[in-house]
Design a protein around this motif. Sequence first.
Motif, PDB file in Angstrom:
ATOM      1  N   PHE A 179      16.395   3.827  -9.034  1.00  0.00           N
ATOM      2  CA  PHE A 179      14.994   2.940  -8.638  1.00  0.00           C
ATOM      3  C   PHE A 179      14.480   3.445  -7.249  1.00  0.00           C
ATOM      4  N   THR A 180      13.043   3.995  -7.408  1.00  0.00           N
ATOM      5  CA  THR A 180      12.090   4.628  -6.637  1.00  0.00           C
ATOM      6  C   THR A 180      10.751   3.657  -6.461  1.00  0.00           C
ATOM      7  N   VAL A 181      10.240   3.245  -5.097  1.00  0.00           N
ATOM      8  CA  VAL A 181       8.932   2.371  -4.577  1.00  0.00           C
ATOM      9  C   VAL A 181       8.170   3.413  -3.334  1.00  0.00           C
ATOM     10  N   ARG A 182       7.205   3.160  -3.894  1.00  0.00           N
ATOM     11  CA  ARG A 182       6.083   3.856  -3.292  1.00  0.00           C
ATOM     12  C   ARG A 182       6.044   1.808  -1.540  1.00  0.00           C
ATOM     13  N   LEU A 183       5.997   2.914  -1.249  1.00  0.00           N
ATOM     14  CA  LEU A 183       5.472   1.243   0.068  1.00  0.00           C
ATOM     15  C   LEU A 183       4.235   1.661   0.101  1.00  0.00           C
ATOM     16  N   ASN A 184       2.743   0.330  -0.132  1.00  0.00           N
ATOM     17  CA  ASN A 184       1.609   1.188   0.698  1.00  0.00           C
ATOM     18  C   ASN A 184       0.951  -0.305   1.436  1.00  0.00           C
ATOM     19  N   PHE A 185       1.916   0.174   2.898  1.00  0.00           N
ATOM     20  CA  PHE A 185       1.866  -0.208   3.864  1.00  0.00           C
ATOM     21  C   PHE A 185       3.018   0.311   5.064  1.00  0.00           C
ATOM     22  N   PHE A 186       2.196   0.231   6.440  1.00  0.00           N
ATOM     23  CA  PHE A 186       3.124   1.078   7.519  1.00  0.00           C
ATOM     24  C   PHE A 186       4.116   0.382   8.149  1.00  0.00           C
ATOM     25  N   CYS A 187       5.269   1.062   7.803  1.00  0.00           N
ATOM     26  CA  CYS A 187       6.841   0.311   7.954  1.00  0.00           C
ATOM     27  C   CYS A 187       7.438   1.391   8.928  1.00  0.00           C
TER      28      CYS A 187
END
Length: 206
Positions: A122-130
């Motif tokens: 499973f892979t996900v791109r985060l759309n917020f800074f972290c």
Amino acid sequence: MLYHTTWLISKLDPIKYMMESPVLSGRMARWQILLSEYDIVYVSQKLIKRSAIADFLVTRTTEDYEPLRFDFPDEDLMCITEKECESPKEKSWKMSFDGVSNALGHGIGAVLVSPEGNHYPFTVRLNFFCTNNIAEYEACIMGLHAVIERNIKTLEVYGDSALVIYQIRGDWGVRDSKLVKYSDLVAELIKEFKEITFNYFPREEN
């Protein structure tokens, strides 16, 4: 019968011969061995009046009487015991997670491995800074959600972030206020499992 002397009354001479003969073979020998532990006295039926036998049987009648079975299909077995079988231990799944945060973006990933060796990534791109630590927590939480949706109750978790693994295990305290909610959420998700372990391995082994 082990605590009393038993009188075997019979008019058939072969039975008395079988019990008192010193040399027997085959099934007759096994019968002799099985009955030798009892104190049995063999008496000819001619020596006892029939009325005495009838009177004795009347005094020993019971409602739950079951006729004796003289067939021994398991004649080679000397003892039979019952043993409770333990239920087989549930095989555990494995989950590895990782997160990254850099100038190119923020992404998380997790891989589930079944007991049979099948891999489910499973892979996900985060759309917020972290930060990197937040990305690691996000990856762990995403993987745990995927496991819970599959109703898996036994899990081994592996990660290369010493901070996240040791905080989840309770070895280290959570001092960063931004990670407290993440740590609390993981603690709630852990309650969904029957058995779960968190293991750290160095980044070069990831």
